[in-house]
Write a protein that holds these residues in place. Structure first.
Motif, mmCIF file in Angstrom:
data_model
loop_
_atom_site.group_PDB
_atom_site.id
_atom_site.type_symbol
_atom_site.label_atom_id
_atom_site.label_comp_id
_atom_site.label_asym_id
_atom_site.label_seq_id
_atom_site.Cartn_x
_atom_site.Cartn_y
_atom_site.Cartn_z
ATOM 1 N N GLN A 1 -6.534 2.616 0.549
ATOM 2 C CA GLN A 1 -5.301 2.302 1.248
ATOM 3 C C GLN A 1 -4.447 3.539 1.431
ATOM 4 O O GLN A 1 -4.642 4.548 0.769
ATOM 5 C CB GLN A 1 -4.477 1.266 0.463
ATOM 6 C CG GLN A 1 -4.717 -0.156 0.894
ATOM 7 C CD GLN A 1 -4.251 -0.456 2.324
ATOM 8 O OE1 GLN A 1 -3.810 0.423 3.053
ATOM 9 N NE2 GLN A 1 -4.381 -1.698 2.728
ATOM 10 N N GLN A 3 -0.346 4.846 1.935
ATOM 11 C CA GLN A 3 1.069 4.532 1.866
ATOM 12 C C GLN A 3 1.834 5.559 2.689
ATOM 13 O O GLN A 3 1.571 6.758 2.609
ATOM 14 C CB GLN A 3 1.575 4.557 0.415
ATOM 15 C CG GLN A 3 0.998 3.452 -0.459
ATOM 16 C CD GLN A 3 -0.423 3.770 -0.910
ATOM 17 O OE1 GLN A 3 -0.729 4.877 -1.331
ATOM 18 N NE2 GLN A 3 -1.301 2.775 -0.826
ATOM 19 N N SER A 24 2.696 10.795 3.456
ATOM 20 C CA SER A 24 1.567 9.887 3.271
ATOM 21 C C SER A 24 0.890 10.159 1.932
ATOM 22 O O SER A 24 0.874 11.281 1.439
ATOM 23 C CB SER A 24 0.553 10.052 4.409
ATOM 24 O OG SER A 24 0.137 11.399 4.511
ATOM 25 N N ASP A 114 -3.247 1.377 12.116
ATOM 26 C CA ASP A 114 -3.802 0.780 10.896
ATOM 27 C C ASP A 114 -2.808 0.693 9.735
ATOM 28 O O ASP A 114 -2.860 -0.256 8.951
ATOM 29 C CB ASP A 114 -5.016 1.597 10.434
ATOM 30 C CG ASP A 114 -6.168 1.507 11.410
ATOM 31 O OD1 ASP A 114 -6.786 2.561 11.680
ATOM 32 O OD2 ASP A 114 -6.446 0.404 11.899
ATOM 33 N N TYR A 115 -1.962 1.688 9.626
ATOM 34 C CA TYR A 115 -1.058 1.740 8.469
ATOM 35 C C TYR A 115 0.381 1.917 8.953
ATOM 36 O O TYR A 115 0.634 2.626 9.926
ATOM 37 C CB TYR A 115 -1.422 2.913 7.555
ATOM 38 C CG TYR A 115 -2.876 2.955 7.149
ATOM 39 C CD1 TYR A 115 -3.730 3.936 7.639
ATOM 40 C CD2 TYR A 115 -3.387 2.020 6.251
ATOM 41 C CE1 TYR A 115 -5.059 3.984 7.255
ATOM 42 C CE2 TYR A 115 -4.722 2.059 5.868
ATOM 43 C CZ TYR A 115 -5.545 3.031 6.377
ATOM 44 O OH TYR A 115 -6.868 3.072 5.999
ATOM 45 N N TRP A 116 1.282 1.313 8.217
ATOM 46 C CA TRP A 116 2.701 1.345 8.600
ATOM 47 C C TRP A 116 3.588 1.613 7.401
ATOM 48 O O TRP A 116 3.333 1.126 6.291
ATOM 49 C CB TRP A 116 3.104 0.003 9.214
ATOM 50 C CG TRP A 116 2.425 -0.275 10.511
ATOM 51 C CD1 TRP A 116 1.206 -0.860 10.687
ATOM 52 C CD2 TRP A 116 2.913 0.026 11.817
ATOM 53 N NE1 TRP A 116 0.900 -0.938 12.029
ATOM 54 C CE2 TRP A 116 1.936 -0.404 12.742
ATOM 55 C CE3 TRP A 116 4.071 0.619 12.301
ATOM 56 C CZ2 TRP A 116 2.097 -0.252 14.120
ATOM 57 C CZ3 TRP A 116 4.233 0.762 13.669
ATOM 58 C CH2 TRP A 116 3.249 0.327 14.559
#
Length: 126
Positions: A1, A3, A24, A114-116
């Motif tokens: 994952q 962040q 990130s 994909d990531y927020w």
């Protein structure tokens, strides 16, 4: 994952400048494209600026000539420099990342990323 944590938002007068940062962490090796989006009340989320891993950039028409996106891969951070801010720039600004560098940035506008991050509020006063 992965962040993503945004910082740098705040209150600024029209005509002023701000620099947003997005740090990130986690599985950062999966990150290719990174971007800044924004969402004002009662509006859809808008892709403001994006940058691929090979430094191709894209800007919304509203951001061209005023905003600049940059990334520091050593620091795993992407920045958004915003100059000549207008009251209509008021919004929550979100950092996002994707696992793929798309040829067309329109793909991100349609399908998202994909990531927020959770967002940082930028308020521009008149």
């Amino acid at each position: 994952q992965v962040q993503l944590v945004e910082s740098g938002g705040g209150l600024v007068q029209a005509g002023g400048s701000l620099r947003l940062s997005c740090a990130s962490s986690g599985n950062i090796f999966s990150i290719k494209a990174m971007a800044w989006w924004r969402q004002a009340p009662n509006t859809e989320r808008e892709l403001v600026a994006a940058i691929t891993s090979d430094a191709r950039t894209h800007y919304a028409d509203s951001a061209k000539g005023r905003f600049a996106i940059a990334r520091d891969n050593d620091k795993n951070t992407v920045y958004l420099r915003m100059n000549s801010l207008k009251t209509e720039d008021t919004a929550v600004y979100y950092c996002a990342a994707d696992k793929i560098d798309r040829y067309s940035f329109r793909y991100y506008e349609i399908y998202g990323m994909d990531y927020w991050g959770k967002g940082t509020l930028v308020t521009v006063s008149s």
